[in-house]
Enzyme design. Structure first.
Site, mmCIF file in Angstrom:
data_model
loop_
_atom_site.group_PDB
_atom_site.id
_atom_site.type_symbol
_atom_site.label_atom_id
_atom_site.label_comp_id
_atom_site.label_asym_id
_atom_site.label_seq_id
_atom_site.Cartn_x
_atom_site.Cartn_y
_atom_site.Cartn_z
ATOM 1 N N GLU A 193 4.408 -3.713 -3.717
ATOM 2 C CA GLU A 193 3.892 -5.048 -4.057
ATOM 3 C C GLU A 193 2.686 -5.403 -3.205
ATOM 4 O OE1 GLU A 193 6.700 -8.690 -4.383
ATOM 5 O OE2 GLU A 193 5.725 -8.972 -2.453
ATOM 6 N N TYR A 203 -1.213 -11.611 -7.749
ATOM 7 C CA TYR A 203 0.023 -10.885 -7.435
ATOM 8 C C TYR A 203 0.058 -9.614 -8.276
ATOM 9 C CZ TYR A 203 5.036 -9.820 -7.248
ATOM 10 O OH TYR A 203 6.246 -9.194 -7.084
#
Lengths: 295, 378
Positions: free
Chosen positions: B189, B101
């Site tokens: 993101e 992530y």
């Protein structure tokens, strides 16, 4: 006493020739604020009538305004694309208190401006705020003077008209204010709740504080914990946005519940846990203040 | 402003981040031909502004172009969390060795951009933060200097042990910060950032939010706005320069100021009603704005009563009252309207309104209670 501004405030207005800048310059001057200069690049050398035939000089730069007039406070009404630049110019010119009224400043612009403001040790209020008023002494920004009277209550809020609503109810009930401060509705702002609460705590005349928050971020929660540790005068709190859906911006760029963070419920709970009386409705703010002042 | 995954991937590609190829389809036919062009296994992914697409059945693996067509046909038109799917992204299926992530956002608390990375990718990061906070590394970025080389390396080193992967990841976080700054993102993101068995790193999913206030200087990004993804009323409101959010209740609210507008909605709830919307008409008493606001509210069929709550500070109440009267002359409204005005020149305002036949109040509680009552009776 009052916090942040008083009769010694010498104000320069950045964006003085614009629609909002010119209107509010006259309002501030009429209220009694010492407005000493204006800044509009390209209009240096001209002058601006603040009312009753009194004219103040316009400069191209804040630096010149400070040098020539001894201005120590700035109010910013310039359009959003140039607002962060105006804040940095004021900080660079030696201004001590910058009040940024402009709404819609790009948030990454603000991160850079705020870094400079901190380096210079300058106090910034806003952006996207209504400014502040010390009733009977001085006002910088757009808070309507007629709804305030001098007295013992400090008011700090992220909102504009909701603050006016609460302040007006205090005033109508005969309860005056030391200073009313609107800290602004953006995600990145200068002066925060704790800064204002500390100033009210240090002010001998402030006997109680009204703190008006809204959804988004954790500033209210941190302020509530600070109150419990450091403040010995009563605080009455209100949080707007209990019915706001998550993930949506409610008018103010900073009023957004992100994930599970920044809900009204969480803020209200933290207020209660830390001894802050929570007003359920705006009208209850006045009643809680009455009670805490023994009126 | 939220943008779609495929649009976010365009921004990432411009910054040099490795993204698998792929194209957007609006029909099953298009999905089939894109799958044929790509060859091999593909993934068909719903493009909607919400998370949890996989769980909702909006992401499907297809072995053949025919199967891609079938999946597209099922996904297009489906609803995910109330949003209708109008486009799918067709992209090659990729073998995954590991998932990480990587995100950067404007952090309110530190008042600066903040990176968050975790070797535990492909899952909900809020859950990771709660259960295994040590699996997340954060890095505040000084907005004046940007992401510094050693900071980028430290993030990469936290994610991977293999020096080759560290090198790729260092480049990717740097490129991500570049995309974030250039496009005025509030969030950028990659979840997950994957490594293939061959040791190649790729951004498999992308989520980007753009700062609305910076769109004036980003004409290309402005084009990413998907008008299908929001109710028509919100598009109209934006064009009229009104702050509006549609909600599910039946009491239409028209208020000046965002904080007061939220407090008004809350008070509707307090008195047992449900607000139909958030609407801030701003400081203006311009009748055109009031007309636009009333049009938007009355076009919502669930609205059974309309409530004005105006605090006149700099704005004069009599100006607003004239605006409301003028606006209601211009459009035909059958829904009952109740109005509360207080502050500067409120007496003149009340006279103007009662002469025009409106019920006018000076107390916020009284007007909200009345509006809730009217909505309940309708």
């Amino acid at each position: 006493m009052s916090v942040f501004i008083d009769r010694s405030t010498r104000l320069v207005v950045q964006g003085i020739t614009g629609r909002d800048g010119s209107f509010h310059t006259r309002q501030m001057s009429e209220y009694g604020t010492q407005v000493v200069a204006g800044v509009t690049p390209g209009k240096g050398g001209q002058s601006f009538e603040v009312g009753n035939g009194t004219r103040i000089p316009i400069f191209n730069t804040v630096e010149a305004a400070v040098r020539e007039t001894g201005a120590n406070t700035s109010a910013i009404y310039v359009p959003p694309p140039f607002a962060a630049g105006a804040i940095m110019e004021a900080a660079d010119a030696g201004i001590e208190l910058i009040v940024a009224i402009t709404e819609g400043v790009p948030v990454q612009d603000m991160t850079r401006a705020y870094a400079l403001v901190q380096d210079k040790g300058v106090r910034l209020l806003g952006p996207n705020c209504p400014g502040l008023i010390s009733p009977g002494k001085s006002k910088v920004g757009i808070i309507p003077g007629q709804i305030t009277i001098p007295g013992p209550v400090g008011v700090v809020s992220r909102s504009g008209t909701l603050t006016y609503e609460a302040v007006n109810q205090l005033t109508v009930a005969g309860i005056g204010q030391t200073t009313c401060v609107g800290i602004g509705g953006d995600p990145i702002i200068g002066t925060n709740f704790i800064d204002c609460l500390r100033a009210f705590g240090d002010d001998d005349d402030t006997e109680a504080v009204v703190m008006i928050g809204e959804i988004g971020g954790t500033d209210e929660q941190e302020a509530a914990r600070w109150v419990k540790e450091h403040l010995d005068i009563p605080v009455v709190g209100f949080i707007a946005g209990q019915t706001a859906p998550p993930g949506r911006t409610m008018g103010h760029a900073g009023a957004i519940i992100s994930g599970s963070e920044g809900t009204a419920e969480e803020k209200i709970r933290t207020f209660k846990e830390n001894g802050i009386a929570v007003a359920e409705r705006p009208v209850d703010i006045r009643d809680h203040i009455k009670e805490s002042l023994g009126l | 402003m939220d943008i779609h995954e495929y649009q976010a991937k365009e921004l990432f590609t411009q910054a040099g981040i490795p993204v698998p190829p792929g194209e957007v389809a609006r029909t099953p036919d298009e999905a089939e031909s894109i799958a044929r062009k790509l060859g091999g296994k593909v993934v068909v992914k719903a493009q909607v502004h919400t998370g949890g697409r996989g769980k909702a059945g909006g992401v499907k693996l297809a072995d053949s172009p025919e199967e891609a067509r079938a999946h597209a046909s099922a996904i297009l038109g489906m609803e995910i969390k109330g949003l209708e799917v109008a486009r799918v992204l067709v992209t090659p299926a990729v073998d995954i060795e590991s998932e990480a992530y990587v995100a950067v956002l404007v952090d309110r608390e530190s008042q600066a951009p903040m990176f968050m990375v975790s070797p535990e990718g492909g899952v909900d990061i809020e859950q990771v933060a709660e259960e295994t906070p040590d699996a997340i590394r954060k890095q505040r970025v000084d907005p004046r200097y940007g992401l510094l080389p050693h900071q980028a390396y430290q993030l990469a080193e936290f994610l991977y042990e293999d020096p080759k992967l560290q090198k790729q990841a260092t480049a990717i976080v740097t490129q991500l910060f570049d995309a974030f700054s250039r496009n005025a993102c509030s969030l950028a993101e990659i979840n997950p950032l994957i490594v293939t068995p061959a040791g190649e790193m790729k951004a498999i999913d992308a989520k980007v939010s753009i700062d609305e206030n910076a769109l004036f200087r980003l004409p290309a990004v402005r084009e990413y706005r998907d008008l299908d993804a929001e109710p028509e009323s919100e598009t109209q409101a934006r064009e009229a320069d009104l702050s509006y959010v549609k909600l599910d209740g039946n009491v239409g609210c028209c208020v000046n100021g965002a904080g007061l507008a939220m407090a008004t909605m809350d008070l509707v709830k307090y008195y047992g009603g449900e607000p139909a919307n958030f609407l801030d008409i701003g400081g203006s008493s311009n009748p055109d704005k009031v007309v636009a606001a009333l049009r938007i509210i009355t076009e919502d069929p669930s609205v059974k009563a309309i409530l004005f709550n105006i605090f006149g500070g700099i704005t004069r109440c009599d100006d607003v009252a004239n605006g409301i009267v003028e606006a209601t002359r211009r459009i035909d409204i059958e829904t009952p309207i109740v109005i509360r005005l207080t502050g500067t020149n409120e007496e003149e305002a009340l006279a103007i309104l009662s002469e025009a036949g409106f019920s006018a109040y000076t107390s916020m509680d009284d007007v909200v209670e009345k509006a809730v009552q009217l909505a309940a009776q309708a």
